[in-house]
Each structure stands twice: as C-alpha cells, then as structure tokens.
Write a protein that holds these residues in place. Structure first.
Motif, short mmCIF file in Angstrom:
data_model
loop_
_atom_site.label_atom_id
_atom_site.label_comp_id
_atom_site.label_asym_id
_atom_site.label_seq_id
_atom_site.Cartn_x
_atom_site.Cartn_y
_atom_site.Cartn_z
N LYS A 164 0.83 -1.20 0.00
CA LYS A 164 0.00 0.00 0.00
C LYS A 164 0.87 1.26 0.00
O LYS A 164 1.89 1.32 0.68
CB LYS A 164 -0.92 0.01 1.22
N LEU A 165 0.42 2.23 -0.77
CA LEU A 165 1.06 3.55 -0.80
C LEU A 165 0.02 4.57 -0.35
O LEU A 165 -1.09 4.63 -0.90
CB LEU A 165 1.53 3.88 -2.22
N TYR A 166 0.36 5.34 0.69
CA TYR A 166 -0.53 6.37 1.22
C TYR A 166 0.05 7.74 0.87
O TYR A 166 1.25 7.96 1.01
CB TYR A 166 -0.67 6.24 2.73
N GLU A 217 -2.29 -1.09 -3.74
CA GLU A 217 -3.28 -0.04 -3.48
C GLU A 217 -2.63 1.32 -3.25
O GLU A 217 -1.57 1.43 -2.63
CB GLU A 217 -4.09 -0.41 -2.22
N LEU A 218 -3.32 2.36 -3.74
CA LEU A 218 -2.94 3.74 -3.48
C LEU A 218 -4.09 4.41 -2.74
O LEU A 218 -5.24 4.40 -3.20
CB LEU A 218 -2.67 4.47 -4.80
N HIS A 219 -3.80 4.99 -1.57
CA HIS A 219 -4.80 5.65 -0.73
C HIS A 219 -4.47 7.13 -0.63
O HIS A 219 -3.33 7.49 -0.30
CB HIS A 219 -4.83 5.02 0.66
N LEU A 220 -5.46 7.99 -0.88
CA LEU A 220 -5.24 9.43 -0.91
C LEU A 220 -6.06 10.14 0.16
O LEU A 220 -7.21 9.78 0.42
CB LEU A 220 -5.64 10.00 -2.28
N THR A 221 -5.45 11.13 0.76
CA THR A 221 -6.16 12.03 1.67
C THR A 221 -5.55 13.41 1.50
O THR A 221 -4.63 13.60 0.70
CB THR A 221 -6.05 11.55 3.13
N GLY A 222 -6.04 14.39 2.27
CA GLY A 222 -5.40 15.70 2.25
C GLY A 222 -6.30 16.83 1.81
O GLY A 222 -7.42 16.63 1.33
N ILE A 244 -9.34 8.23 1.29
CA ILE A 244 -9.50 7.95 2.72
C ILE A 244 -10.68 8.76 3.25
O ILE A 244 -10.74 9.97 3.09
CB ILE A 244 -8.22 8.29 3.49
N ASN A 245 -11.62 8.08 3.88
CA ASN A 245 -12.81 8.69 4.43
C ASN A 245 -12.64 8.87 5.93
O ASN A 245 -12.66 7.90 6.68
CB ASN A 245 -14.02 7.79 4.14
N PRO A 246 -12.44 10.10 6.42
CA PRO A 246 -12.20 10.28 7.85
C PRO A 246 -13.30 9.73 8.74
O PRO A 246 -13.02 9.19 9.81
CB PRO A 246 -12.09 11.81 8.00
N GLN A 247 -14.56 9.84 8.29
CA GLN A 247 -15.65 9.32 9.12
C GLN A 247 -15.50 7.83 9.35
O GLN A 247 -15.73 7.33 10.46
CB GLN A 247 -17.01 9.60 8.47
N ALA A 248 -15.08 7.10 8.32
CA ALA A 248 -14.88 5.66 8.46
C ALA A 248 -13.60 5.35 9.21
O ALA A 248 -13.54 4.43 10.03
CB ALA A 248 -14.87 5.00 7.08
N GLU A 249 -12.55 6.12 8.94
CA GLU A 249 -11.26 5.85 9.55
C GLU A 249 -11.26 6.09 11.05
O GLU A 249 -10.65 5.35 11.82
CB GLU A 249 -10.18 6.73 8.91
N PRO A 262 -6.53 19.07 9.48
CA PRO A 262 -5.47 18.33 8.78
C PRO A 262 -5.42 16.87 9.21
O PRO A 262 -5.65 16.53 10.37
CB PRO A 262 -4.20 19.08 9.18
N PHE A 263 -5.10 16.01 8.25
CA PHE A 263 -5.09 14.58 8.53
C PHE A 263 -4.05 14.20 9.57
O PHE A 263 -4.24 13.25 10.33
CB PHE A 263 -4.85 13.78 7.24
N ASP A 264 -2.93 14.94 9.65
CA ASP A 264 -1.93 14.59 10.65
C ASP A 264 -2.45 14.84 12.07
O ASP A 264 -2.12 14.08 12.99
CB ASP A 264 -0.59 15.31 10.41
N ILE A 265 -3.28 15.88 12.25
CA ILE A 265 -3.90 16.09 13.56
C ILE A 265 -4.88 14.96 13.86
O ILE A 265 -4.93 14.43 14.97
CB ILE A 265 -4.60 17.47 13.62
N GLN A 266 -5.67 14.59 12.86
CA GLN A 266 -6.61 13.50 13.08
C GLN A 266 -5.90 12.20 13.44
O GLN A 266 -6.33 11.47 14.34
CB GLN A 266 -7.47 13.29 11.82
N SER A 267 -4.81 11.90 12.75
CA SER A 267 -4.10 10.67 13.04
C SER A 267 -3.41 10.70 14.39
O SER A 267 -3.29 9.69 15.08
CB SER A 267 -3.08 10.35 11.93
N LEU A 268 -2.97 11.90 14.82
CA LEU A 268 -2.39 12.02 16.17
C LEU A 268 -3.45 11.72 17.23
O LEU A 268 -3.18 11.00 18.18
CB LEU A 268 -1.82 13.42 16.36
#
Length: 272
Positions: A164-166, A217-222, A244-249, A262-268
């Motif tokens: 996978k590539l994100y 797979e290639l997964h995109l967010t941002g 990438i769907n934040p609601q699902a993730e 930002p996705f980095d805040i969400q992932s933190l």
C-alpha cells in the motif's frame, strides 16, 4: 472556526498545534469525550519568519493562554529523516540528520521514536520557534507531522495481502508513506503543486517501488482543491485508488466531521 467545547474545563483537554509555512492551526479536544472538540486555523504572514509568526500566534490567540492537560506541537516540514530504530543513538542525532539534510544555522534537532513501525524520525525546528513554544508550554511534546501518520498507516497497511502507498496531498507538497504489509519501504515529503506535478511524483514513486498496477493499493487524503482531478488521473494507471474517508477511519469522531482538520492532527488523535 469550529467550537464545541467548555473552556472552563481546559485542564482536562488536549491541545494540538500544527505549524506549517502555509499556515498554523490548533485543535482542542477532550480525550474522554470525542464530542468535545474545537478547531481553529491561523493564517501566517509568509513574508515573516516562522519564529515571528509563532510569537504573534502565541500572543494573539486567547485560547492558548489557558492550562491544558497535554500539549502536542506538530511541525509540517520536509526537514526530517527516517532511520531504523536499531541505528539510532541519542548522542548522534545531529550527525545522523545532517548526513541526509543540508545543515542550517540556529536549528534544534528533535526526535520521535515510533514503536508501531520500529522507526525513528529526526527533524529540525528553528531554535527561536522551539524556544517560544517550550517557554509557553513547558511540558509540550514536539512531533514531525509525518510521525502520527506513519504510526497510523503502519497499522492499516497490515490489512490484506498487498502493498500500500498512502499520500497526504497538500496545496504545495505531498507526504508519502509506502508499506509492504506493515514493513516500511519509503517515507518522504516533497514539494509539488498542481495536478501534473503531484501525479508525476506519485506515479514515479509507485514505479520505483515496483508496485503492481493491478494488485497493490494507493490511498489518498489531504487538503487540496485538486484531489478529485488527481484521483481521476491516477485511476488511468493504477486500478486500486481509494480516497480515505475520515468518518470511516476515525469511527465518526467529532474531529473527522470537520473537513478542514489536517489529517496529521486527526491521526495524532487516533494514535493517542
């Protein structure tokens, strides 16, 4: 600005600040109640230094003058390097960083040790900015913005039996994370703006890593206005391209409902 929080209870909350050359932002949330969430962007003056913008940010933002249970500071920058944990030594941080990055004056070298991917991220922040935030928040934890994303994607990449590539797409850059079922292959942030440049770099990385156009797979967010167009372009060459769907993730948490977090805040938040 999104506000859904009782600031009289700030000592129970976590503050996460994101610093980037294209703007600052911060979130405040209750780790015990995901519905208590506050997010606010802060524009920066691109003609001023990071330190000057940081000083103004701290002085002008009333919410930052309250006490918090925990403070995280994320630095979005290309000035980081990655190495396996086995090669890391505290006393060699600067020499390890400057083997891969051009040395600059007045820079503090910081470190994130990532347990899920067994890697170490060494990154730079100018000394004055580091001093301002360290004095304002003595117990703050500093992170490269890629660090929580690496930890999050490291776990996600173990699902299934393919590579996978994100990619986290920003208006002027792309964060790239490549895994082979949890095993890290490549982490990088590169400058690229617009559909053509971002597609080129993503496809070049895909080719160099030897990924399979049909199977992997290639997964995109941002946060880029061109994400739909970039996705359509990439689907001409790669079969499995996903948004990438934040609601699902993030299990429908309050932070995932706010499109401009930002996705980095969400992932933190997810990795806490």
């Amino acid at each position: 600005m999104i506000e859904k929080i009782d600031f009289s209870q700030s000592e129970q909350y976590t503050l996460s600040i994101r610093l980037s050359t294209d703007g600052f932002s911060f979130s405040i949330y209750n780790p015990l109640n995901g519905s208590d969430f506050f997010f606010h962007p802060y524009p920066v003056n691109t003609q001023r230094s990071m330190a000057a913008n940081a000083k103004a940010f701290l002085a002008e933002t009333e919410e930052l003058k309250r006490p918090f249970k925990q403070v995280n500071i994320l630095i979005h920058s290309e000035r980081y390097t990655v190495l396996p944990f086995e090669l890391y030594e505290d006393e060699q941080m600067e020499s390890l960083v400057y083997q891969n990055l051009q040395k600059v004056n007045n820079e503090t070298v910081l470190c994130n040790i990532l347990g899920k991917s067994n890697t170490v991220i060494l990154f730079g922040l100018d000394k004055l900015t580091h001093l301002f935030f360290s004095e304002h928040f003595p117990t703050a934890r500093f992170f490269a913005a890629v660090s929580p994303q690496i930890e999050y994607f490291s776990v996600k990449s173990r699902l299934g039996n393919n590579r996978k590539l994100y990619a986290n797409l920003h208006p002027e850059s792309v964060d790239l994370f490549a895994f082979d079922r949890g095993h890290p292959l490549l982490f990088n942030t590169f400058s690229a703006s617009g559909v053509t440049d971002q597609c080129y770099y993503l496809l070049y990385a895909w080719k160099q890593l030897g990924y399979d156009q049909e199977r992997d797979e290639l997964h995109l967010t941002g946060q880029t206005p061109f994400r739909k167009e970039i996705t359509e372009q990439l689907q001409q060459y790669i079969r499995k391209v996903f948004i990438i769907n934040p609601q699902a993730e993030f299990n429908d948490s309050e932070s995932s409902r706010i499109e401009n977090v930002p996705f980095d805040i969400q992932s933190l938040i997810a990795c806490e």
